[in-house]
Scaffold this motif. Structure first.
Motif, PDB file in Angstrom:
ATOM      1  N   PRO A  26       0.816  -1.215   0.000  1.00 40.82           N
ATOM      2  CA  PRO A  26       0.000   0.000   0.000  1.00 40.82           C
ATOM      3  C   PRO A  26       0.851   1.267   0.000  1.00 40.82           C
ATOM      4  O   PRO A  26       1.842   1.358   0.720  1.00 40.82           O
ATOM      5  CB  PRO A  26      -0.802  -0.112   1.294  1.00 40.82           C
ATOM      6  N   GLY A  27       0.472   2.216  -0.839  1.00 44.48           N
ATOM      7  CA  GLY A  27       1.199   3.475  -0.933  1.00 44.48           C
ATOM      8  C   GLY A  27       2.317   3.470  -1.948  1.00 44.48           C
ATOM      9  O   GLY A  27       2.896   4.514  -2.247  1.00 44.48           O
ATOM     10  N   SER A  28       2.645   2.302  -2.517  1.00 43.66           N
ATOM     11  CA  SER A  28       3.697   2.241  -3.525  1.00 43.66           C
ATOM     12  C   SER A  28       3.138   2.625  -4.893  1.00 43.66           C
ATOM     13  O   SER A  28       1.930   2.638  -5.107  1.00 43.66           O
ATOM     14  CB  SER A  28       4.306   0.836  -3.582  1.00 43.66           C
ATOM     15  N   VAL A  29       4.032   2.945  -5.806  1.00 38.03           N
ATOM     16  CA  VAL A  29       3.627   3.341  -7.163  1.00 38.03           C
ATOM     17  C   VAL A  29       3.385   2.071  -7.983  1.00 38.03           C
ATOM     18  O   VAL A  29       4.274   1.240  -8.110  1.00 38.03           O
ATOM     19  CB  VAL A  29       4.715   4.205  -7.834  1.00 38.03           C
ATOM     20  N   PRO A  30       2.167   1.916  -8.527  1.00 38.13           N
ATOM     21  CA  PRO A  30       1.882   0.721  -9.321  1.00 38.13           C
ATOM     22  C   PRO A  30       2.529   0.790 -10.694  1.00 38.13           C
ATOM     23  O   PRO A  30       2.912   1.856 -11.157  1.00 38.13           O
ATOM     24  CB  PRO A  30       0.351   0.743  -9.443  1.00 38.13           C
ATOM     25  N   GLY A  31       2.607  -0.353 -11.336  1.00 37.51           N
ATOM     26  CA  GLY A  31       3.138  -0.421 -12.697  1.00 37.51           C
ATOM     27  C   GLY A  31       2.154   0.125 -13.710  1.00 37.51           C
ATOM     28  O   GLY A  31       0.989   0.409 -13.404  1.00 37.51           O
ATOM     29  N   ILE A  32       2.615   0.242 -14.929  1.00 35.06           N
ATOM     30  CA  ILE A  32       1.805   0.780 -16.012  1.00 35.06           C
ATOM     31  C   ILE A  32       0.591  -0.112 -16.293  1.00 35.06           C
ATOM     32  O   ILE A  32      -0.498   0.381 -16.570  1.00 35.06           O
ATOM     33  CB  ILE A  32       2.656   0.952 -17.294  1.00 35.06           C
ATOM     34  N   GLY A  33       0.746  -1.419 -16.210  1.00 34.73           N
ATOM     35  CA  GLY A  33      -0.341  -2.344 -16.509  1.00 34.73           C
ATOM     36  C   GLY A  33      -1.563  -2.118 -15.636  1.00 34.73           C
ATOM     37  O   GLY A  33      -2.691  -2.019 -16.131  1.00 34.73           O
ATOM     38  N   ARG A  35      -2.371   0.551 -14.013  1.00 33.38           N
ATOM     39  CA  ARG A  35      -2.939   1.871 -14.314  1.00 33.38           C
ATOM     40  C   ARG A  35      -3.741   1.840 -15.613  1.00 33.38           C
ATOM     41  O   ARG A  35      -4.810   2.432 -15.705  1.00 33.38           O
ATOM     42  CB  ARG A  35      -1.819   2.900 -14.411  1.00 33.38           C
ATOM     43  N   MET A  36      -3.224   1.131 -16.626  1.00 32.14           N
ATOM     44  CA  MET A  36      -3.928   1.046 -17.910  1.00 32.14           C
ATOM     45  C   MET A  36      -5.243   0.289 -17.769  1.00 32.14           C
ATOM     46  O   MET A  36      -6.246   0.670 -18.372  1.00 32.14           O
ATOM     47  CB  MET A  36      -3.038   0.374 -18.963  1.00 32.14           C
ATOM     48  N   VAL A  37      -5.248  -0.784 -16.982  1.00 31.37           N
ATOM     49  CA  VAL A  37      -6.489  -1.540 -16.783  1.00 31.37           C
ATOM     50  C   VAL A  37      -7.539  -0.644 -16.130  1.00 31.37           C
ATOM     51  O   VAL A  37      -8.700  -0.623 -16.548  1.00 31.37           O
ATOM     52  CB  VAL A  37      -6.238  -2.821 -15.955  1.00 31.37           C
ATOM     53  N   GLY A  38      -7.151   0.134 -15.129  1.00 32.55           N
ATOM     54  CA  GLY A  38      -8.087   1.057 -14.485  1.00 32.55           C
ATOM     55  C   GLY A  38      -8.622   2.087 -15.459  1.00 32.55           C
ATOM     56  O   GLY A  38      -9.823   2.388 -15.468  1.00 32.55           O
ATOM     57  N   THR A  95      -8.845  -1.816  -9.637  1.00 31.52           N
ATOM     58  CA  THR A  95      -7.441  -2.207  -9.784  1.00 31.52           C
ATOM     59  C   THR A  95      -6.615  -1.894  -8.539  1.00 31.52           C
ATOM     60  O   THR A  95      -5.414  -2.156  -8.510  1.00 31.52           O
ATOM     61  CB  THR A  95      -6.791  -1.522 -10.999  1.00 31.52           C
ATOM     62  N   GLY A  96      -7.250  -1.332  -7.522  1.00 29.67           N
ATOM     63  CA  GLY A  96      -6.555  -1.086  -6.259  1.00 29.67           C
ATOM     64  C   GLY A  96      -5.617   0.100  -6.279  1.00 29.67           C
ATOM     65  O   GLY A  96      -4.553   0.060  -5.668  1.00 29.67           O
ATOM     66  N   THR A  97      -6.003   1.164  -6.976  1.00 32.93           N
ATOM     67  CA  THR A  97      -5.167   2.363  -7.021  1.00 32.93           C
ATOM     68  C   THR A  97      -5.989   3.606  -6.718  1.00 32.93           C
ATOM     69  O   THR A  97      -7.208   3.601  -6.813  1.00 32.93           O
ATOM     70  CB  THR A  97      -4.496   2.544  -8.408  1.00 32.93           C
ATOM     71  N   ASP A  98      -5.292   4.664  -6.337  1.00 36.09           N
ATOM     72  CA  ASP A  98      -5.914   5.974  -6.176  1.00 36.09           C
ATOM     73  C   ASP A  98      -4.904   7.036  -6.549  1.00 36.09           C
ATOM     74  O   ASP A  98      -3.785   6.727  -6.941  1.00 36.09           O
ATOM     75  CB  ASP A  98      -6.469   6.174  -4.765  1.00 36.09           C
ATOM     76  N   VAL A  99      -5.302   8.287  -6.451  1.00 32.06           N
ATOM     77  CA  VAL A  99      -4.431   9.408  -6.790  1.00 32.06           C
ATOM     78  C   VAL A  99      -4.213  10.223  -5.525  1.00 32.06           C
ATOM     79  O   VAL A  99      -5.163  10.510  -4.794  1.00 32.06           O
ATOM     80  CB  VAL A  99      -5.057  10.281  -7.897  1.00 32.06           C
ATOM     81  N   HIS A 133       7.214   6.662 -12.904  1.00 31.92           N
ATOM     82  CA  HIS A 133       5.984   6.345 -13.650  1.00 31.92           C
ATOM     83  C   HIS A 133       4.919   7.407 -13.458  1.00 31.92           C
ATOM     84  O   HIS A 133       3.733   7.110 -13.473  1.00 31.92           O
ATOM     85  CB  HIS A 133       5.448   4.960 -13.270  1.00 31.92           C
ATOM     86  N   ARG A 134       5.345   8.647 -13.297  1.00 30.38           N
ATOM     87  CA  ARG A 134       4.421   9.777 -13.240  1.00 30.38           C
ATOM     88  C   ARG A 134       4.387  10.409 -14.612  1.00 30.38           C
ATOM     89  O   ARG A 134       5.384  10.891 -15.116  1.00 30.38           O
ATOM     90  CB  ARG A 134       4.890  10.814 -12.211  1.00 30.38           C
ATOM     91  N   GLY A 135       3.193  10.414 -15.222  1.00 32.07           N
ATOM     92  CA  GLY A 135       3.023  11.046 -16.515  1.00 32.07           C
ATOM     93  C   GLY A 135       3.099  12.560 -16.365  1.00 32.07           C
ATOM     94  O   GLY A 135       3.054  13.105 -15.255  1.00 32.07           O
TER      95      GLY A 135
END
Length: 148
Positions: A26-33, A35-38, A95-99, A133-135
């Motif tokens: 928790p709190g780590s930066v997820p991979g691109i995959g 993020r793309m699925v979300g 996908t288990g992510t937030d901003v 991995h920050r756009g």
């Protein structure tokens, strides 16, 4: 390579370490995959809503163009609103992510989410990203996507 770029890469150990985020969990930066699925889930939700409202476009190019514009507009409003209120969207939640804010920009949260979403809708800022991995959309808004 400039001295500044070399120093930045020397500090890099894993995605998010320069932002004080953990390497895993928790709190780590997820991979691109992830993020793309979300993103795809959120887009499909908007496509379904627009299709339900305007009906199938059939073969009419004008109707298809109109539906595409309506989908993009709905996606932008939905994303900015959900991120402003909840910090996540349905696709991101699945996908288990937030901003989260990094604190590097003095923008109020809703303004940052509108800036982030507008740049996301342009696509190019979202696919140009840094070592964390920050756009460009995240960097402009002072945000980072993280795991829940």
């Amino acid at each position: 390579m400039s001295d500044a770029e070399g120093a930045e890469e020397a500090q890099f150990q894993y995605r998010g370490n320069r932002l004080g985020m953990p390497e895993h969990g928790p709190g780590s930066v997820p991979g691109i995959g992830r993020r793309m699925v979300g993103l795809v889930l959120d887009w499909l939700l908007c496509v379904l809503v627009v299709s339900a409202i305007v009906g199938g476009a059939g073969g009419d190019p004008a109707a298809t163009s109109s539906a595409s514009s309506a989908t993009l507009l709905l996606f932008a409003v939905y994303t900015a609103l959900m991120l402003s209120v909840f910090g996540t969207t349905l696709g991101k939640r699945i996908t288990g992510t937030d901003v989260a804010s990094t604190g590097e920009r003095p923008l109020p949260w809703p303004v940052a989410m509108v800036v982030r979403t507008a740049l996301l809708c342009l696509v190019i800022p979202a696919v140009v990203y840094d070592l964390d991995h920050r756009g460009l959309h995240d960097r402009a808004a002072g945000t980072v996507t993280r795991r829940l």
